[in-house]
Every structure is written in structure tokens, then in C-alpha cells.
Design a protein around this motif. Structure first.
Motif, PDB file in Angstrom:
ATOM      1  N   LEU A   1      38.679  31.790  58.181  1.00 45.30           N
ATOM      2  CA  LEU A   1      37.934  33.008  58.514  1.00 45.30           C
ATOM      3  C   LEU A   1      37.031  33.423  57.356  1.00 45.30           C
ATOM      4  CD1 LEU A   1      40.431  35.382  60.390  1.00 45.30           C
ATOM      5  CD2 LEU A   1      38.352  34.328  61.279  1.00 45.30           C
ATOM      6  N   GLY A   2      37.568  33.324  56.144  1.00 51.64           N
ATOM      7  CA  GLY A   2      36.779  33.685  54.962  1.00 51.64           C
ATOM      8  C   GLY A   2      35.533  32.832  54.833  1.00 51.64           C
ATOM      9  N   LYS A   3      35.667  31.544  55.150  1.00 43.62           N
ATOM     10  CA  LYS A   3      34.518  30.639  55.072  1.00 43.62           C
ATOM     11  C   LYS A   3      33.479  30.987  56.141  1.00 43.62           C
ATOM     12  CE  LYS A   3      33.276  25.754  54.765  1.00 43.62           C
ATOM     13  NZ  LYS A   3      33.708  24.362  54.949  1.00 43.62           N
ATOM     14  N   LEU A   4      33.943  31.315  57.349  1.00 43.16           N
ATOM     15  CA  LEU A   4      33.015  31.704  58.416  1.00 43.16           C
ATOM     16  C   LEU A   4      32.224  32.953  58.025  1.00 43.16           C
ATOM     17  CD1 LEU A   4      35.293  31.151  61.562  1.00 43.16           C
ATOM     18  CD2 LEU A   4      33.279  29.804  60.934  1.00 43.16           C
ATOM     19  N   LEU A   5      32.896  33.888  57.376  1.00 41.98           N
ATOM     20  CA  LEU A   5      32.217  35.105  56.904  1.00 41.98           C
ATOM     21  C   LEU A   5      31.240  34.786  55.783  1.00 41.98           C
ATOM     22  CD1 LEU A   5      35.273  37.520  56.945  1.00 41.98           C
ATOM     23  CD2 LEU A   5      33.147  37.908  58.207  1.00 41.98           C
ATOM     24  N   GLU A   6      31.701  33.960  54.851  1.00 39.03           N
ATOM     25  CA  GLU A   6      30.868  33.590  53.697  1.00 39.03           C
ATOM     26  C   GLU A   6      29.589  32.873  54.139  1.00 39.03           C
ATOM     27  OE1 GLU A   6      31.279  30.554  49.918  1.00 39.03           O
ATOM     28  OE2 GLU A   6      33.111  31.391  50.751  1.00 39.03           O
ATOM     29  N   GLU A   7      29.735  32.018  55.149  1.00 33.87           N
ATOM     30  CA  GLU A   7      28.578  31.264  55.644  1.00 33.87           C
ATOM     31  C   GLU A   7      27.749  32.061  56.647  1.00 33.87           C
ATOM     32  OE1 GLU A   7      30.372  27.746  57.233  1.00 33.87           O
ATOM     33  OE2 GLU A   7      30.627  26.802  55.259  1.00 33.87           O
ATOM     34  N   LYS A   8      28.190  33.319  56.887  1.00 33.49           N
ATOM     35  CA  LYS A   8      27.484  34.226  57.809  1.00 33.49           C
ATOM     36  C   LYS A   8      27.429  33.671  59.245  1.00 33.49           C
ATOM     37  CE  LYS A   8      24.748  36.724  54.351  1.00 33.49           C
ATOM     38  NZ  LYS A   8      25.938  36.855  53.555  1.00 33.49           N
ATOM     39  N   ARG A   9      28.430  32.870  59.597  1.00 27.76           N
ATOM     40  CA  ARG A   9      28.523  32.413  60.983  1.00 27.76           C
ATOM     41  C   ARG A   9      29.101  33.514  61.868  1.00 27.76           C
ATOM     42  NH1 ARG A   9      31.249  26.610  61.106  1.00 27.76           N
ATOM     43  NH2 ARG A   9      30.306  26.531  63.176  1.00 27.76           N
ATOM     44  N   ILE A  10      29.879  34.400  61.259  1.00 31.01           N
ATOM     45  CA  ILE A  10      30.347  35.614  61.920  1.00 31.01           C
ATOM     46  C   ILE A  10      30.115  36.779  60.966  1.00 31.01           C
ATOM     47  CG2 ILE A  10      32.111  34.462  63.324  1.00 31.01           C
ATOM     48  CD1 ILE A  10      34.195  35.475  61.270  1.00 31.01           C
ATOM     49  N   GLY A  11      30.228  38.000  61.487  1.00 27.74           N
ATOM     50  CA  GLY A  11      30.088  39.185  60.650  1.00 27.74           C
ATOM     51  C   GLY A  11      31.327  40.051  60.736  1.00 27.74           C
TER      52      GLY A  11
END
Length: 212
Positions: free
Chosen positions: A147-157
Motif C-alpha cells: 500500500l505504501g508503494k502504491l501511495l508513493e508512486e501516486k497510483r492511489i491517493g
């Protein structure tokens, strides 16, 4: 504007029931390395956590190389036949179909299962087109890190609701400052989910639509 932009679904125990393939593949790995096979009732409570956590627990092994070999043996069978030994929970297709028609709502999958296996399961049930991406796990990667990676990569907000059936899903969301929802048709109990103060607890997939 909706409270949420993204609904992020766990796979096992949330969208589909992997019990048959999980049990068969787990016993395939255990028996290959001369451990006694386990009955389904002993194995199904372990659906959800990363495979290396489960296999280390079941074998009592602290040898990471041995545990990785067990994981590989599990995946060998799972990749051939286990992924297809899977059942879709009633109401999932209709729920996804209706969610996909809501303006401004985007859907993704975040699972501890390897991404290619997860994608094959979604394709098997003709669900893959509802999701913009599938985030899969790997050995040594916890769901909170995914989840942290998805947030970091701005794939989710930050307007993302994590939906899952086990405490790993809910605690991963909390660790990243995201709200979560628990589902009660999977493998986590109400008591397990309540400990992580989910924003919602759903008894049936159709209830997810009530958010909107």
C-alpha cells in the motif's frame, strides 16, 4: 464528490474463495518436504497472510531458505492447477458491475498473492476489466508495504478505501493513514476485524454499494 476515489480490494476471502486450491497446494509443498499433510480445517484459517509466514508457522522452520523453497513448491502446483480451484463469492460480479458505473469511483486489487496468479483468477471469472491495476505481493513484502508503494508512486491517493477480510488488510490501511472496510464472508471473524476499527463492516457484497 464521493468520499472515496479508489476502492482497493483484497482478493482471497474478499472477491473469491481460494480454499480448495490453497489446501491442495499447501499440502503439495508440505508433503514434498516430508511434512505431514494437514486437514483443510487446520489450513483455511491461514488464508490471507503471506505464504512465507504461514509455511514458517506450519513447519516451525526459521530457515528462510527452506521456507522460500516451500513457497516455491506451493506456487509450482498453484500455478499449474491451484489458481483454477477457486470459487467466486455470490454477489461479487453484480457489485463490481454496479460500482464500475459510478462516476468518479476507481477500482483496484491489492493482494498478497503474486500478481500474475491474481490476474489469472480475475480473468477466469471475467472480472479483470473492472480493475485499473492488480498489485501483487512477493516473499518478504508485507501488505502495508504494498500500500505504501502504491501511495508513493501516486497510483492511489489518500481517498482510498481498503476492503478485505483479514486484519492484515485493515492494519495495512491504518499504517498508511487510509480508511478500511472489513467483509464478513471471508476468513476473518468480526472480532478480528473489529480490533482494527474499520469504517465499515459488510455482511454481503451488495452492502458496499450503500457507501454511495
Amino acid at each position: 464528490m464521493s468520499t472515496y476515489e479508489w476502492l482497493l480490494f483484497d482478493l482471497d476471502g474478499t472477491l473469491s474463495d481460494p480454499a480448495e486450491g490453497f489446501v491442495n497446494s499447501m499440502n503439495h509443498a508440505l508433503q514434498f518436504y516430508n511434512y505431514a499433510p494437514r486437514p483443510a480445517a487446520q489450513l483455511t484459517p491461514h488464508i490471507g497472510p503471506p505464504l512465507e509466514v504461514t509455511l514458517a508457522h506450519l513447519t516451525g522452520s526459521a530457515d528462510s531458505t527452506h521456507v522460500r523453497a516451500l513457497v516455491d513448491k506451493y506456487r509450482e502446483r498453484y500455478g499449474e492447477t491451484g489458481y483454477a480451484e477457486n470459487t467466486l463469492y455470490p454477489g461479487i460480479t453484480d457489485m463490481l458491475q454496479q460500482l464500475s458505473s459510478i462516476d468518479g469511483i476507481r477500482l483496484g486489487v491489492c493482494t498478497s498473492k503474486r500478481a500474475d496468479f491474481a490476474s489469472r483468477i480475475l480473468e477466469q471469472f471475467e472480472l479483470h476489466h473492472y480493475f485499473e491495476f492488480v498489485s501483487g505481493g512477493d516473499v518478504g513484502v508485507a501488505k502495508w508495504q504494498q500500500l505504501g508503494k502504491l501511495l508513493e508512486e501516486k497510483r492511489i491517493g489518500q481517498r482510498t478505501l481498503m476492503i478485505g477480510d483479514r486484519h492484515f488488510d485493515l492494519s495495512a490501511a491504518a499504517r498508511n493513514g487510509l480508511p478500511s472496510a472489513g467483509v464478513l464472508w471471508g476468513y476473518g471473524s468480526k472480532e478480528e476485524l473489529d480490533q482494527h476499527t474499520p469504517a465499515y463492516l459488510f455482511h454481503h457484497p451488495s452492502e458496499i454499494l450503500n457507501i454511495f
